[in-house]
Design a protein around this motif. Sequence first.
Motif, PDB file in Angstrom:
ATOM      1  N   ASP A 184       0.828  -1.212   0.000  1.00 48.08           N
ATOM      2  CA  ASP A 184       0.000   0.000   0.000  1.00 48.08           C
ATOM      3  C   ASP A 184       0.859   1.257   0.000  1.00 48.08           C
ATOM      4  O   ASP A 184       0.571   2.229  -0.713  1.00 48.08           O
ATOM      5  CB  ASP A 184      -0.924  -0.004   1.216  1.00 48.08           C
ATOM      6  N   ASP A 188       0.990   4.349  -2.595  1.00 47.59           N
ATOM      7  CA  ASP A 188       0.739   5.695  -2.069  1.00 47.59           C
ATOM      8  C   ASP A 188       1.869   6.641  -2.452  1.00 47.59           C
ATOM      9  O   ASP A 188       1.640   7.800  -2.824  1.00 47.59           O
ATOM     10  CB  ASP A 188       0.606   5.653  -0.541  1.00 47.59           C
ATOM     11  N   LYS A 199      -2.830   3.520  -8.542  1.00 50.81           N
ATOM     12  CA  LYS A 199      -2.882   2.180  -7.947  1.00 50.81           C
ATOM     13  C   LYS A 199      -3.844   1.282  -8.716  1.00 50.81           C
ATOM     14  O   LYS A 199      -3.491   0.147  -9.087  1.00 50.81           O
ATOM     15  CB  LYS A 199      -3.294   2.250  -6.486  1.00 50.81           C
TER      16      LYS A 199
END
Length: 245
Positions: A184, A188, A199
Amino acid sequence: MNITLIGFGKVSYNLFKLIDSPDINFRTSAEGRSQKTIDLINESNIEVYDSFREAVEKSDIVISAVTPSQALDVSRRYARDYKGLYIDLNNVSPDTKNQINELCENFVDGAVIGKIDSNNPTLFLSGKNADKLLFLNDFLKVKIISDKVGDASKLKLLRSTYTKALSVLLMESYALAQKLNLEDEFFDTLSLTEGDEFKDKSLSRINNTLNSSKRKAEELEEILNYFNDDDLKMIKTALLKLKQF
């Protein structure tokens, strides 16, 4: 108008959905197709013939959308002596498109640009007969590159040198992030410069590459064969990686 689709994978399926007109009748065949393709044909409610030969007869337009390795053989089987418009949408080299052009009286070099299963792909066309397909602008974006067979394919190959190598690099970076348990955070961080949708687009790109690695490897081989350039080190590396999946 009758349009025969040779091959019924993502390209043909999406064209069938996008080109929605009571004046256009689509036809295909399950001849020699995989069970996955047969299931997709059955779900689509398209007119099905026992053979492609039968489907091609009396068609106004034939669209070939198979794997790159099959494109030339398919044209030898169905484009020879065919009098209607024959469109090849396969990601093959301009040399292959010119070979098909020699077999066919009314040939159009085509290339789908963008995600084929989206609602807004762009269709690049080249060749002296390309303007006969401008009616497709009613259903998707059509761009005529030139009256020279091979130009649409050249642009497709050039685009593929970037997108496919980039996909492999993205997959390697993502794999490293997974090993560090920072998936993640990885996205990010990149989203700060690449945009909020990075993403979702990246995961879609990775999934698409994994699901069609064989086809994409064939497309990279077309690039290497056509350009025959020793400097294409990134393409050669991407090809080796794709063959591992």
